[in-house]
Design a protein around this motif. Structure first.
Motif, PDB file in Angstrom:
ATOM      1  N   HIS A 275      -2.289 -13.733  17.125  1.00 36.28           N
ATOM      2  CA  HIS A 275      -2.908 -12.514  17.630  1.00 36.28           C
ATOM      3  C   HIS A 275      -4.112 -12.014  16.835  1.00 36.28           C
ATOM      4  CE1 HIS A 275       0.270 -12.003  20.561  1.00 36.28           C
ATOM      5  NE2 HIS A 275       1.186 -12.107  19.601  1.00 36.28           N
ATOM      6  N   CYS A 276      -4.308 -12.507  15.607  1.00 29.79           N
ATOM      7  CA  CYS A 276      -5.424 -11.974  14.812  1.00 29.79           C
ATOM      8  C   CYS A 276      -6.016 -13.016  13.872  1.00 29.79           C
ATOM      9  CB  CYS A 276      -4.934 -10.760  14.018  1.00 29.79           C
ATOM     10  SG  CYS A 276      -6.247  -9.667  13.443  1.00 29.79           S
ATOM     11  N   PRO A 277      -6.282 -14.241  14.367  1.00 32.85           N
ATOM     12  CA  PRO A 277      -6.773 -15.292  13.455  1.00 32.85           C
ATOM     13  C   PRO A 277      -8.220 -15.114  13.028  1.00 32.85           C
ATOM     14  CG  PRO A 277      -6.740 -16.091  15.711  1.00 32.85           C
ATOM     15  CD  PRO A 277      -6.134 -14.718  15.753  1.00 32.85           C
ATOM     16  N   THR A 278      -8.966 -14.222  13.711  1.00 27.04           N
ATOM     17  CA  THR A 278     -10.388 -14.062  13.382  1.00 27.04           C
ATOM     18  C   THR A 278     -10.634 -12.968  12.347  1.00 27.04           C
ATOM     19  OG1 THR A 278     -10.648 -12.604  15.301  1.00 27.04           O
ATOM     20  CG2 THR A 278     -11.170 -14.938  15.603  1.00 27.04           C
ATOM     21  N   ALA A 279      -9.579 -12.276  11.903  1.00 23.29           N
ATOM     22  CA  ALA A 279      -9.748 -11.329  10.796  1.00 23.29           C
ATOM     23  C   ALA A 279     -10.171 -12.100   9.547  1.00 23.29           C
ATOM     24  CB  ALA A 279      -8.448 -10.575  10.550  1.00 23.29           C
ATOM     25  N   LEU A 280     -10.778 -11.409   8.607  1.00 26.39           N
ATOM     26  CA  LEU A 280     -11.273 -12.090   7.407  1.00 26.39           C
ATOM     27  C   LEU A 280     -10.288 -12.036   6.244  1.00 26.39           C
ATOM     28  CD1 LEU A 280     -15.043 -11.031   7.378  1.00 26.39           C
ATOM     29  CD2 LEU A 280     -14.043 -13.203   8.101  1.00 26.39           C
ATOM     30  N   PHE A 281      -9.691 -10.863   6.010  1.00 26.24           N
ATOM     31  CA  PHE A 281      -8.817 -10.691   4.854  1.00 26.24           C
ATOM     32  C   PHE A 281      -7.552  -9.927   5.247  1.00 26.24           C
ATOM     33  CE2 PHE A 281     -13.181 -10.795   3.207  1.00 26.24           C
ATOM     34  CZ  PHE A 281     -13.094 -11.853   2.320  1.00 26.24           C
ATOM     35  N   VAL A 282      -6.519 -10.137   4.445  1.00 26.91           N
ATOM     36  CA  VAL A 282      -5.238  -9.443   4.621  1.00 26.91           C
ATOM     37  C   VAL A 282      -4.872  -8.764   3.311  1.00 26.91           C
ATOM     38  CG1 VAL A 282      -2.748  -9.763   4.915  1.00 26.91           C
ATOM     39  CG2 VAL A 282      -4.324 -10.953   6.429  1.00 26.91           C
ATOM     40  N   PHE A 283      -4.466  -7.500   3.406  1.00 27.24           N
ATOM     41  CA  PHE A 283      -3.757  -6.868   2.300  1.00 27.24           C
ATOM     42  C   PHE A 283      -2.288  -6.831   2.680  1.00 27.24           C
ATOM     43  CE2 PHE A 283      -1.515  -3.168   0.651  1.00 27.24           C
ATOM     44  CZ  PHE A 283      -1.641  -3.371  -0.702  1.00 27.24           C
ATOM     45  N   LYS A 284      -1.438  -7.453   1.857  1.00 22.46           N
ATOM     46  CA  LYS A 284       0.006  -7.423   2.096  1.00 22.46           C
ATOM     47  C   LYS A 284       0.629  -6.615   0.977  1.00 22.46           C
ATOM     48  CE  LYS A 284       2.883 -10.019   0.428  1.00 22.46           C
ATOM     49  NZ  LYS A 284       3.930  -9.964  -0.650  1.00 22.46           N
ATOM     50  N   GLY A 285       1.302  -5.511   1.338  1.00 19.52           N
ATOM     51  CA  GLY A 285       1.857  -4.670   0.288  1.00 19.52           C
ATOM     52  C   GLY A 285       3.044  -3.853   0.745  1.00 19.52           C
ATOM     53  N   ASP A 286       3.558  -3.054  -0.173  1.00 20.52           N
ATOM     54  CA  ASP A 286       4.708  -2.193   0.089  1.00 20.52           C
ATOM     55  C   ASP A 286       4.237  -0.828   0.564  1.00 20.52           C
ATOM     56  OD1 ASP A 286       6.219  -4.304  -0.820  1.00 20.52           O
ATOM     57  OD2 ASP A 286       6.419  -3.518  -2.855  1.00 20.52           O
ATOM     58  N   ASP A 287       5.190  -0.044   1.092  1.00 19.82           N
ATOM     59  CA  ASP A 287       4.815   1.268   1.618  1.00 19.82           C
ATOM     60  C   ASP A 287       4.926   2.377   0.570  1.00 19.82           C
ATOM     61  OD1 ASP A 287       7.546   1.628   1.400  1.00 19.82           O
ATOM     62  OD2 ASP A 287       7.906   2.006   3.524  1.00 19.82           O
ATOM     63  N   ASP A 288       5.036   2.001  -0.713  1.00 24.12           N
ATOM     64  CA  ASP A 288       5.050   3.014  -1.774  1.00 24.12           C
ATOM     65  C   ASP A 288       3.912   2.794  -2.770  1.00 24.12           C
ATOM     66  OD1 ASP A 288       5.997   0.709  -2.929  1.00 24.12           O
ATOM     67  OD2 ASP A 288       7.719   1.622  -3.912  1.00 24.12           O
ATOM     68  N   VAL A 289       2.833   2.167  -2.308  1.00 22.23           N
ATOM     69  CA  VAL A 289       1.652   1.979  -3.157  1.00 22.23           C
ATOM     70  C   VAL A 289       0.508   2.816  -2.607  1.00 22.23           C
ATOM     71  CG1 VAL A 289       2.366  -0.374  -3.694  1.00 22.23           C
ATOM     72  CG2 VAL A 289       0.689   0.011  -1.890  1.00 22.23           C
ATOM     73  N   LEU A 290      -0.505   2.993  -3.432  1.00 23.91           N
ATOM     74  CA  LEU A 290      -1.749   3.612  -2.978  1.00 23.91           C
ATOM     75  C   LEU A 290      -2.884   2.634  -3.216  1.00 23.91           C
ATOM     76  CD1 LEU A 290      -3.000   7.183  -3.098  1.00 23.91           C
ATOM     77  CD2 LEU A 290      -4.485   5.436  -4.098  1.00 23.91           C
TER      78      LEU A 290
END
Length: 448
Positions: A275-290
């Motif tokens: 569904h999103c192969p043309t995006a350039l970058f991914v941020f993968k993280g937790d929901d308790d970070v800023l």
């Protein structure tokens, strides 16, 4: 008399010649031995050494003592045993010269026989052979072992149009520069809402320099509520209302536990490819970070510029970016009272270099390669370590960035907005702290 002296001189020279040649040879041998002993290989410059759980007692982690992938079988550890079998299965030299390709169904069946797992993944009825202490292990590791062969789960909530825009004015910006993939749980609505109102807001984000910008999209990765941890109120209807309003939830039908976080990576990669192969970058993280999204956008633009410069010389189209807070030479946690506990009967050895805690950034082109190589790496209970394993299989290592403060700022500096200047990520923050800090950070350039 003179003639006799001349004869004796010649005789003396002939006698001394072999001695002199032997002496020279002895000196040559001694010099060669001395040079060999005193030779030291050139030192490799170490750009960074990150703190972590190390095999030595020093404050900083050392380099790995040996290669992570070892052909020697650790026959007493289940994960090593299963991975060793896969290594042999996928290695044409070790497997033998067989003609024809094995069907995926047959290959999967052979793998399941090898593991002793022939049950339906959704039934969670799977027995693992040759592990005598299984019943003595904590429940979470037992549950992981019984279903570690399962990699496919139904998608309950999908966002197929996340990376497409209906606005004709934004056609050139349909593909996000940055896709935020946040690991959350059903009950963490407050965390998700704080992220939507601060660093995870979808839309065009200007860099801190205000010169460049990028389209950012955010999705939250969820599993099914884990009923084994105690009674929980039924939040299914509330989750549906949340998704109707924001349209940023991805949920799969598996139990959302700590040891199942690795599944979120695998299933997200599948979704990303579709569904999103043309995006350039991914941020993968937790929901308790800023995350300081504006600073991150500037950083990623710089990476793109450097890549385009190198591309002119190397013709390399893919960006192999994987950056975070890198931990080297870490050992498994053997304390049964911690949630990170990995028993020796399950895994032996040193972890490969990995980016730990809170969040990482990587290119989508690398994510698709990680998805492919993960098919040959056995699932591991700790998601950060598993990513390191997959990277190692690709012959890559994560890059360290000092702006990923997964262990937070010094306590005395946490309330000072000016201390966050070079920070990309800080861990951990409550929803209230997130909202307060984000508001303060908007005025940092003028204050500092």
């Amino acid at each position: 008399m003179g003639r006799c002296c001349r004869c004796n001189g010649r005789l003396l020279c002939m006698c001394l010649l072999p001695c002199m040649m032997t002496g020279h040879l002895l000196v040559y041998i001694l010099v060669s031995i001395f040079v060999t002993i005193s030779y030291a290989p050139p030192k490799i410059t170490v750009h960074y050494v990150a703190p972590g759980v190390s095999v030595n007692s020093s404050a900083m982690a050392s380099h790995p003592l040996g290669p992570f992938w070892n052909l020697r079988l650790e026959d007493s550890a289940l994960w090593n045993r299963l991975q060793h079998a896969w290594d042999r299965q996928h290695n044409p030299i070790l497997r033998g010269n067989t003609t024809g390709k094995m069907s995926k169904t047959k290959e999967r069946r052979l793998s399941q026989i090898e593991e002793g797992c022939l049950s339906d993944c959704m039934s969670h009825k799977c027995s693992v052979p040759r592990m005598d202490d299984l019943n003595s292990l904590p429940e979470q590791i037992r549950a992981f072992i019984k279903s570690m062969h399962c990699r496919e789960y139904p998608l309950l909530i999908n966002q197929p149009g996340m990376c497409r825009s209906n606005n004709s004015n934004l056609r050139s910006m349909d593909s996000p520069m940055l896709l935020m993939a946040i690991k959350s749980q059903v009950g963490n609505f407050e965390n998700r809402q704080a992220i939507r109102e601060t660093w995870g807001r979808s839309g065009v984000v200007k860099g801190e320099s205000k010169i460049k910008s990028g389209l950012v999209r955010t999705v939250f990765l969820l599993g099914r509520q884990d009923s084994s941890t105690g009674p929980h109120p039924d939040l299914k209807n509330l989750l549906e209302l949340e998704n109707q309003k924001y349209g940023d939830i991805l949920q799969w039908d598996f139990r959302d536990s700590f040891f199942n976080l690795t599944l979120k990576d695998l299933l997200f990669w599948n979704w990303l490819e579709q569904h999103c192969p043309t995006a350039l970058f991914v941020f993968k993280g937790d929901d308790d970070v800023l995350v300081r999204t504006d600073v991150l956008v500037d950083y990623l633009h710089k990476q793109l510029e450097e890549h385009n410069l190198w591309r002119a010389y190397t013709n390399e189209t893919d960006i192999n970016l994987f950056v975070g807070d890198v931990i080297n030479n870490a050992m498994p946690n053997r304390d049964p009272s911690t949630k990170y506990y990995i028993p020796e009967s399950f895994y032996k050895g040193v972890y490969p270099p990995y980016a730990g805690g809170g969040g990482v950034v990587y290119s989508v082109s690398l994510a698709l390669r990680l998805k492919k190589v993960s098919e040959r790496v056995r699932l591991f209970p700790i998601d950060d370590v598993y990513l390191g394993m997959c990277l190692h299989r690709l012959g890559l290592s994560p890059a360290h960035h000092p702006g990923f403060l997964t262990f937070d700022l010094p306590h005395t500096e946490r309330g000072n907005p000016c201390a966050y200047g070079p920070v990309l990520l800080v861990h951990r923050r409550t929803p209230k702290e997130m909202l307060t800090l984000w508001k303060q950070l908007q005025n940092v350039p003028g204050q500092c």
